[in-house]
Design a protein around this motif. Structure first.
Motif, PDB file in Angstrom:
ATOM      1  N   ASN A 230       2.605   3.965  -3.121  1.00 54.01           N
ATOM      2  CA  ASN A 230       3.377   2.814  -2.645  1.00 54.01           C
ATOM      3  C   ASN A 230       2.718   1.508  -3.099  1.00 54.01           C
ATOM      4  O   ASN A 230       1.929   0.905  -2.373  1.00 54.01           O
ATOM      5  CB  ASN A 230       3.471   2.876  -1.114  1.00 54.01           C
ATOM      6  N   MET A 233       3.096  -1.716  -0.927  1.00 55.37           N
ATOM      7  CA  MET A 233       2.232  -1.843   0.258  1.00 55.37           C
ATOM      8  C   MET A 233       0.820  -2.257  -0.153  1.00 55.37           C
ATOM      9  O   MET A 233       0.160  -3.006   0.569  1.00 55.37           O
ATOM     10  CB  MET A 233       2.204  -0.507   1.014  1.00 55.37           C
ATOM     11  N   GLU A 235       0.096  -4.228  -2.522  1.00 55.95           N
ATOM     12  CA  GLU A 235       0.180  -5.680  -2.695  1.00 55.95           C
ATOM     13  C   GLU A 235       0.213  -6.388  -1.351  1.00 55.95           C
ATOM     14  O   GLU A 235      -0.425  -7.426  -1.176  1.00 55.95           O
ATOM     15  CB  GLU A 235       1.445  -6.037  -3.477  1.00 55.95           C
ATOM     16  N   ALA A 236       0.943  -5.804  -0.396  1.00 56.65           N
ATOM     17  CA  ALA A 236       1.060  -6.441   0.919  1.00 56.65           C
ATOM     18  C   ALA A 236      -0.269  -6.424   1.663  1.00 56.65           C
ATOM     19  O   ALA A 236      -0.454  -7.172   2.620  1.00 56.65           O
ATOM     20  CB  ALA A 236       2.141  -5.741   1.748  1.00 56.65           C
ATOM     21  N   GLY A 238      -2.920  -7.236   0.076  1.00 54.89           N
ATOM     22  CA  GLY A 238      -3.665  -8.327  -0.543  1.00 54.89           C
ATOM     23  C   GLY A 238      -4.327  -7.986  -1.865  1.00 54.89           C
ATOM     24  O   GLY A 238      -5.152  -8.746  -2.347  1.00 54.89           O
TER      25      GLY A 238
ATOM     26  N   ARG B  49      10.937  -9.406   4.143  1.00 61.64           N
ATOM     27  CA  ARG B  49      10.467  -9.079   2.784  1.00 61.64           C
ATOM     28  C   ARG B  49      10.373 -10.329   1.913  1.00 61.64           C
ATOM     29  O   ARG B  49       9.587 -10.382   0.973  1.00 61.64           O
ATOM     30  CB  ARG B  49      11.389  -8.028   2.145  1.00 61.64           C
ATOM     31  N   ILE B  52       6.931 -11.959   2.962  1.00 66.08           N
ATOM     32  CA  ILE B  52       5.739 -11.343   2.381  1.00 66.08           C
ATOM     33  C   ILE B  52       5.781 -11.439   0.844  1.00 66.08           C
ATOM     34  O   ILE B  52       4.758 -11.322   0.171  1.00 66.08           O
ATOM     35  CB  ILE B  52       5.555  -9.873   2.847  1.00 66.08           C
ATOM     36  N   HIS B  54       8.040  -9.683  -1.317  1.00 66.14           N
ATOM     37  CA  HIS B  54       8.573  -8.568  -2.096  1.00 66.14           C
ATOM     38  C   HIS B  54       9.865  -8.967  -2.805  1.00 66.14           C
ATOM     39  O   HIS B  54      10.162  -8.496  -3.891  1.00 66.14           O
ATOM     40  CB  HIS B  54       8.836  -7.356  -1.197  1.00 66.14           C
ATOM     41  N   THR B  74       2.913 -11.737  -3.825  1.00 65.86           N
ATOM     42  CA  THR B  74       2.611 -11.058  -2.560  1.00 65.86           C
ATOM     43  C   THR B  74       1.116 -10.999  -2.219  1.00 65.86           C
ATOM     44  O   THR B  74       0.733 -11.337  -1.093  1.00 65.86           O
ATOM     45  CB  THR B  74       3.214  -9.636  -2.579  1.00 65.86           C
ATOM     46  N   PRO B  75       0.241 -10.567  -3.160  1.00 66.06           N
ATOM     47  CA  PRO B  75      -1.170 -10.434  -2.778  1.00 66.06           C
ATOM     48  C   PRO B  75      -1.774 -11.746  -2.285  1.00 66.06           C
ATOM     49  O   PRO B  75      -2.578 -11.759  -1.363  1.00 66.06           O
ATOM     50  CB  PRO B  75      -1.849  -9.958  -4.075  1.00 66.06           C
ATOM     51  N   ALA B  78      -0.751 -12.306   1.218  1.00 60.22           N
ATOM     52  CA  ALA B  78      -1.492 -11.422   2.120  1.00 60.22           C
ATOM     53  C   ALA B  78      -2.896 -11.972   2.351  1.00 60.22           C
ATOM     54  O   ALA B  78      -3.395 -11.985   3.478  1.00 60.22           O
ATOM     55  CB  ALA B  78      -1.556 -10.012   1.529  1.00 60.22           C
ATOM     56  N   ARG B  79      -3.525 -12.443   1.272  1.00 60.42           N
ATOM     57  CA  ARG B  79      -4.886 -12.966   1.413  1.00 60.42           C
ATOM     58  C   ARG B  79      -4.909 -14.257   2.229  1.00 60.42           C
ATOM     59  O   ARG B  79      -5.906 -14.587   2.848  1.00 60.42           O
ATOM     60  CB  ARG B  79      -5.525 -13.179   0.030  1.00 60.42           C
ATOM     61  N   ASP B  84       1.809  -7.228   6.862  1.00 67.65           N
ATOM     62  CA  ASP B  84       3.144  -6.636   6.823  1.00 67.65           C
ATOM     63  C   ASP B  84       3.113  -5.245   7.452  1.00 67.65           C
ATOM     64  O   ASP B  84       2.315  -4.404   7.060  1.00 67.65           O
ATOM     65  CB  ASP B  84       3.600  -6.557   5.358  1.00 67.65           C
ATOM     66  N   PRO B  86       5.885  -2.705   7.561  1.00 67.14           N
ATOM     67  CA  PRO B  86       7.273  -2.536   7.151  1.00 67.14           C
ATOM     68  C   PRO B  86       7.990  -1.447   7.947  1.00 67.14           C
ATOM     69  O   PRO B  86       7.359  -0.653   8.636  1.00 67.14           O
ATOM     70  CB  PRO B  86       7.159  -2.120   5.682  1.00 67.14           C
ATOM     71  N   SER B  88       9.423   1.127   6.855  1.00 68.19           N
ATOM     72  CA  SER B  88       9.048   2.459   6.376  1.00 68.19           C
ATOM     73  C   SER B  88       7.614   2.798   6.755  1.00 68.19           C
ATOM     74  O   SER B  88       7.132   3.879   6.466  1.00 68.19           O
ATOM     75  CB  SER B  88       9.185   2.496   4.859  1.00 68.19           C
ATOM     76  N   GLY B  90       4.922   2.255   5.470  1.00 65.84           N
ATOM     77  CA  GLY B  90       4.055   2.048   4.319  1.00 65.84           C
ATOM     78  C   GLY B  90       2.703   2.736   4.410  1.00 65.84           C
ATOM     79  O   GLY B  90       1.712   2.257   3.869  1.00 65.84           O
ATOM     80  N   ILE B  91       2.675   3.875   5.108  1.00 68.84           N
ATOM     81  CA  ILE B  91       1.407   4.621   5.224  1.00 68.84           C
ATOM     82  C   ILE B  91       1.128   5.327   3.902  1.00 68.84           C
ATOM     83  O   ILE B  91       2.033   5.838   3.263  1.00 68.84           O
ATOM     84  CB  ILE B  91       1.543   5.674   6.351  1.00 68.84           C
ATOM     85  N   ARG B 154      -5.606 -11.902  11.079  1.00 65.45           N
ATOM     86  CA  ARG B 154      -4.409 -12.344  10.352  1.00 65.45           C
ATOM     87  C   ARG B 154      -3.780 -13.479  11.130  1.00 65.45           C
ATOM     88  O   ARG B 154      -3.825 -13.502  12.353  1.00 65.45           O
ATOM     89  CB  ARG B 154      -3.377 -11.216  10.241  1.00 65.45           C
TER      90      ARG B 154
END
Lengths: 345, 240
Positions: A230, A233, A235-236, A238, B49, B52, B54, B74-75, B78-79, B84, B86, B88, B90-91, B154
């Motif tokens: 994924n 994710m 990217e999310a 960081g 989305r 964040i 996407h 996105t990165p 996040a930093r 996020d 999500p 789904s 996202g695991i 965060r």
């Protein structure tokens, strides 16, 4: 979470078959080797063929591991992977010649021989890694996410690189002499075991263990495995997956280059289209291993190598179809390959 | 009044040739929980989305902590402190629970008081710490997904329908954990279809329809006004 049921999960005792099931692909190698032992009349022939098969498998693994990582993480079908094999072989052999390795009058001490070979391999890997950087930027980047375009454009890249090899090294095949200390064979239980093959097996095994450690024991490996499943994710959380993409593409190209050097010295001849020729087997290995799986790739490569050598001995005419047959059988058993990698997409 | 932590102004988002967001205006004040409500297809998930990163913003601006982040990848978002969770979840199922947390704790290892807080909120994660995350139940995966957003400080946590498909007992535990998270001062922007969950956690609310925010105000105001609920969502939220 106080309201969540607190229970200790228990496991019913599994039957032997159930416990062996996850290891089935690895056991296939043993089963294949045993089948070969039963079918091949002389033990000495079996030993020679098994070592040859393992060596061939390890070299294919070296090449295919890069391909499967690129596919798994970048979702790129790189038909140009063969170009890196050829370039790796040509650069490696040129470096070997420049360093005086393989010349009959060279100093025959084993250390200097192997050092020369290592330097040549490093030169090949450096050259193909840089080429990978350019390939990713110019050819692959515009076609991320579009498989058909990837196939067409990377195929075009392969042709261009083959022609460039003609320009630099000429159109003729080049015969290569292995370094002195890797020539000849050891005799073991009446069987001749080529030194070069033993070295190839050792190198392949070291590479596999190294890659496994990298993928399981380091944060970069975790990121690659997470990115295969994924990327969004990752990217999310960081991390810049673009930089990871480029690093993996370069590493994959370098592995193809290393495999090219090994394969060239194994065949003792190199041609511009050698990479394209091996790619058929590389594709089979990547597919039966499970796209993106290093372990699957390793086991698939060994299966292909062993089967090819056994069948070539027992029924030479069937050797060419044996690999396809193996692919069909494995895909009927596990349609996603032996170690399917989960995709969130 | 100081600038809100997150502000979307006239945001349009296209997904392929579909025009999903038609000028979203949304302010999320620092601290507390903002609930994003609305019918299926109203654009709630697309809004998260877009925040964040996407989906790219085709028009309008996204401002976070005083900076225009509209063009940030996105990165970088996040930093800057956006987490996020999500829909789904996202695991990374191939990785262990621990490895999932290692990636979430960008700066180092998951440890110290933050990890203690995670284990306190979600004891099963301690039990299955070394197990592949793919073997977790749906509720435990959701815990892990939220835990990944808790392990680092965060500023803004985006959560998309955490209660979806979970048993009532698990939902209650999740609500407790999210409330504890809120009490640490975290700002949360959350999509939720379950109105009892939304009412239990939400400080303020924004209701979306057809790619726009059609109502924004305090949660208490909406919770007490059935007529307003009927009008905004076409059906009573209590029915859920």
């Amino acid at each position: 979470m106080s309201l969540a049921p607190e229970h200790a999960p228990t496991m019913a005792r599994q039957s032997l078959l159930q416990r062996l099931e996850p290891h089935a692909p690895a056991l296939l190698i043993a089963a294949l080797a045993l089948a070969g032992l039963a079918l091949i009349p002389a033990l000495s022939s079996w030993i020679t063929l098994t070592v040859a098969g393992l060596a061939m498998g390890m070299m294919i693994f070296t090449i295919a591991s890069g391909m499967t990582l690129v596919f798994g993480l970048l979702d790129v079908i790189n038909f140009g992977h063969g170009a890196f094999i050829s370039v790796g072989a040509f650069v490696g052999v040129s470096a070997l010649a420049a360093l005086g390795g393989g010349a009959p009058d060279a100093d025959p001490s084993a250390l200097s021989d192997l050092t020369t070979l290592a330097l040549a391999a490093i030169a090949a890997m450096a050259a193909t890694a840089l080429m990978g950087l350019a390939f990713e930027r110019v050819i692959v980047r515009p076609v991320y996410g579009a498989h058909l375009k990837q196939i067409l454009v990377t195929m075009g890249g392969l042709i261009i690189v083959q022609q460039l090899i003609f320009v630099v090294w000429g159109p003729d095949e080049i015969h290569v002499a292995r370094p002195e200390s890797l020539k000849g064979a050891w005799t073991f239980a009446g069987a001749a075991v080529e030194k070069y093959r033993v070295m190839a097996v050792g190198l392949g095994l070291a590479l596999f263990l190294g890659l496994r450690w990298l993928m399981r024991g380091t944060k970069v490996g975790l990121l690659v495995r997470a990115g295969v499943e994924n990327g969004e994710m990752v990217e999310a959380l960081g991390y810049d997956i673009r930089r990871l993409f480029i690093a993996v593409f370069m590493a994959g190209s370098a592995l193809a280059g290393l495999g090219g050097v090994m394969w060239g010295l194994y065949q003792e001849v190199i041609t511009a289209h050698m990479g394209g020729d091996i790619m058929v087997m590389v594709f089979i290995v990547v597919i039966i291993g499970g796209l993106g799986s290093v372990e699957g790739c390793f086991i698939g490569a060994l299966l292909i190598g062993l089967l090819y050598n056994y069948v070539a001995f027992l029924a030479p005419k069937a050797a060419l179809v044996s690999n396809i047959g193996l692919m069909v059988a494995i895909l009927m058993w596990r349609p996603q390959g032996m170690f399917p990698v989960v995709k969130a997409k | 009044m100081s600038e809100p932590l997150l502000r979307l102004a006239g945001v349009h988002t296209h997904i392929g040739r579909y025009h999903i967001l038609h000028g979203v205006d949304l302010s999320v004040p620092e601290g507390g929980v903002t609930m994003l409500l609305g019918r299926n297809g109203a654009g709630k998930t697309t809004t998260l989305r877009t925040v964040i990163g996407h989906w790219r913003t085709s028009q309008g601006t996204v401002r976070f902590a005083g900076e225009d982040i509209t063009a940030w990848p996105t990165p970088r978002r996040a930093r800057a402190g956006i987490a996020d969770v999500p829909e789904s979840m996202g695991i990374f199922t191939d990785l262990t629970v621990e490895e999932n947390m290692v990636l979430a704790a960008r700066a180092g290892k998951p440890e110290g008081p933050r990890l203690d807080a995670v284990f306190k909120a979600f004891p099963p994660l301690r039990t299955f710490w070394k197990n592949p995350a793919g073997n977790l139940s749906g509720g435990q995966k959701q815990m892990l997904s939220v835990a990944r957003a808790m392990i680092e400080p965060r500023r803004l946590i985006l959560i998309d329908e955490p209660s979806k498909g979970l048993a009532p007992a698990i939902v209650r535990s999740l609500v407790e954990a999210l409330r504890a998270l809120k009490d640490t001062g975290a700002t949360i922007l959350m999509v939720e279809q379950n109105f009892s969950v939304a009412r239990a956690l939400g400080d303020s609310v924004a209701v979306m329809d057809e790619g726009r925010v059609i109502h924004a105000g305090p949660m208490a105001e909406l919770a007490e006004n059935r007529e307003m609920q009927e009008r905004l969502m076409g059906l009573s939220l209590e029915a859920h």
